[in-house]
Design a protein around this motif. Structure first.
Motif, PDB file in Angstrom:
ATOM      1  N   UNK A 142      44.062  56.304  46.997  1.00 11.78           N
ATOM      2  CA  UNK A 142      45.507  56.524  47.658  1.00 11.78           C
ATOM      3  C   UNK A 142      46.424  55.259  47.349  1.00 11.78           C
ATOM      4  N   UNK A 143      45.516  53.928  47.704  1.00 15.47           N
ATOM      5  CA  UNK A 143      46.590  52.874  47.360  1.00 15.47           C
ATOM      6  C   UNK A 143      46.984  52.524  45.972  1.00 15.47           C
TER       7      UNK A 143
ATOM      8  N   UNK B 248      53.908  59.073  49.666  1.00 15.35           N
ATOM      9  CA  UNK B 248      52.669  59.625  50.351  1.00 15.35           C
ATOM     10  C   UNK B 248      53.090  60.631  51.602  1.00 15.35           C
ATOM     11  N   UNK B 249      53.028  61.984  50.928  1.00 17.66           N
ATOM     12  CA  UNK B 249      53.644  63.115  51.931  1.00 17.66           C
ATOM     13  C   UNK B 249      52.422  63.431  52.581  1.00 17.66           C
TER      14      UNK B 249
ATOM     15  N   UNK C 170      37.969  62.943  45.442  1.00 18.70           N
ATOM     16  CA  UNK C 170      39.309  63.423  44.955  1.00 18.70           C
ATOM     17  C   UNK C 170      39.877  64.672  45.275  1.00 18.70           C
ATOM     18  N   UNK C 171      38.961  65.641  45.541  1.00 24.74           N
ATOM     19  CA  UNK C 171      39.095  66.986  45.835  1.00 24.74           C
ATOM     20  C   UNK C 171      39.558  66.824  47.340  1.00 24.74           C
ATOM     21  N   UNK C 172      39.131  66.022  48.191  1.00 27.83           N
ATOM     22  CA  UNK C 172      39.527  66.145  49.604  1.00 27.83           C
ATOM     23  C   UNK C 172      40.895  65.613  49.672  1.00 27.83           C
ATOM     24  N   UNK C 173      40.987  64.478  48.889  1.00 28.84           N
ATOM     25  CA  UNK C 173      42.535  63.941  48.953  1.00 28.84           C
ATOM     26  C   UNK C 173      43.411  64.807  48.362  1.00 28.84           C
TER      27      UNK C 173
ATOM     28  N   UNK D 269      47.249  66.366  50.565  1.00 33.36           N
ATOM     29  CA  UNK D 269      48.142  66.422  49.690  1.00 33.36           C
ATOM     30  C   UNK D 269      48.564  65.285  48.499  1.00 33.36           C
ATOM     31  N   UNK D 270      47.534  64.764  47.846  1.00 29.60           N
ATOM     32  CA  UNK D 270      47.760  63.624  47.084  1.00 29.60           C
ATOM     33  C   UNK D 270      47.511  64.205  45.610  1.00 29.60           C
ATOM     34  N   UNK D 271      48.375  64.615  44.923  1.00 30.89           N
ATOM     35  CA  UNK D 271      48.140  65.259  43.556  1.00 30.89           C
ATOM     36  C   UNK D 271      47.349  64.376  42.352  1.00 30.89           C
TER      37      UNK D 271
END
Length: 296
Positions: free
Chosen positions: A192-193, A282-283, A152-155, A160-162
């Motif tokens: 992410x999905x 997804x930015x 979760x921290x890596x994403x 840049x996935x909040x």
């Protein structure tokens, strides 16, 4: 269980009788909460083979794992199902860990783990929800909680996935436990999905370890994992770069980093008809896609 002298005397007498008569001898003992044999460890030294019969109480699947074998390898695993008529062997347990559905849904990813030498197909499911109040919840089942927090921290940091501000629910199908780091990438892609509401292809498997720097690392036994995926009918494998050639019928998509892997997820909606509307855009950074960027 008695003392050391009693255990040695009884076990030695039983093994001597078994050798004289030429019959197999099975000794059933208690185990501790940590899975070790209870009582003196001299019993473990006196026998030729030590097998552990274990499983989840909420699942009918049981595993027989070998922890000692004087005459062979210890990395073989036997799979059994508890049925009404007794215990039945399972020759191909991979289907037990997959959720059968007609169409792919967001928040699911398929991976291949190794239990001993046996490759098993498993499914990771992720769900993100708005927190009802207070700190966001983290509910994890079948996946290591510390690795889930790290992914979760890596994403959040590299892609840049909040998602850290949302409630996160992670689970596996069929009571499977994914302790192998090779499932890191599948967990990341499932998150992410779920975040973007974009389903992954049901014919794709995702294998790879995620590093703290956002890089993807190769894992052991990749050849066996990919061979099992091809045997089960999967056509695409998302794997770290440099894993070698994939077996016939399986197309390998290599990604050097988590960002490059997520760009493949974006291409899913661009190059095949999507029936769901993305919840979030997804930015993703564009500077770490890799020299070649293949489509699903």
């Amino acid at each position: 269980m008695g003392g050391v002298t009693q255990v040695k005397a009884v076990t030695s007498g039983l093994t001597a009788a078994a050798k004289r008569t030429g019959v197999a001898l099975l000794l059933v003992g208690h185990v501790t909460k940590d899975g070790a044999i209870a009582g003196p460890r001299s019993l473990e030294h006196l026998v030729d083979v030590v097998l552990h019969f274990d499983g989840d109480r909420n699942s009918a699947l049981r595993m027989v794992r070998c922890v000692k074998n004087r005459f062979g390898t210890t990395d073989e695993v036997g799979c059994f199902l508890l049925q009404d008529k007794g215990i039945e062997g399972v020759n191909d347990p991979s289907g037990l860990f997959l959720d059968q559905r007609p169409e792919p849904v967001p928040g699911t990813a398929i991976t291949v783990t190794l239990d001993g030498k046996r490759p098993l197909i498993g499914e990771v499911q992720a769900l993100l929800a708005r927190p009802s109040g207070g700190s966001p919840r983290r509910a994890v089942s079948g996946i290591d909680h510390a690795r889930a927090a790290m992914i979760t921290a890596v994403l959040e940091t590299h892609a840049r996935l909040p998602i850290s501000v949302t409630d996160i629910f992670l689970s596996t199908v069929g009571g499977m436990r994914l302790t192998d780091p090779s499932s890191d990438l599948a967990v990341a892609m499932a998150l992410a999905s779920a975040y973007a509401n974009l389903p992954l292809p049901s014919t794709a498997v995702i294998i790879g370890e995620v590093g703290l720097a956002g890089d993807l690392r190769r894992v052991a036994g990749m050849e066996r994992r990919l061979a099992e995926a091809a045997r089960q009918g999967f056509t695409t494998a998302l794997i770290p770069a440099g894993c070698g050639a994939a077996p016939q019928g399986l197309r390998a998509l290599e990604a050097p980093s988590i960002v490059a892997a997520l760009h493949h997820l974006v291409d899913v909606t661009k190059h095949r008809r999507a029936t769901l509307t993305p919840l979030h855009q997804l930015d993703l950074p564009r500077g770490d896609v890799g020299a070649e960027h293949n489509k699903w």
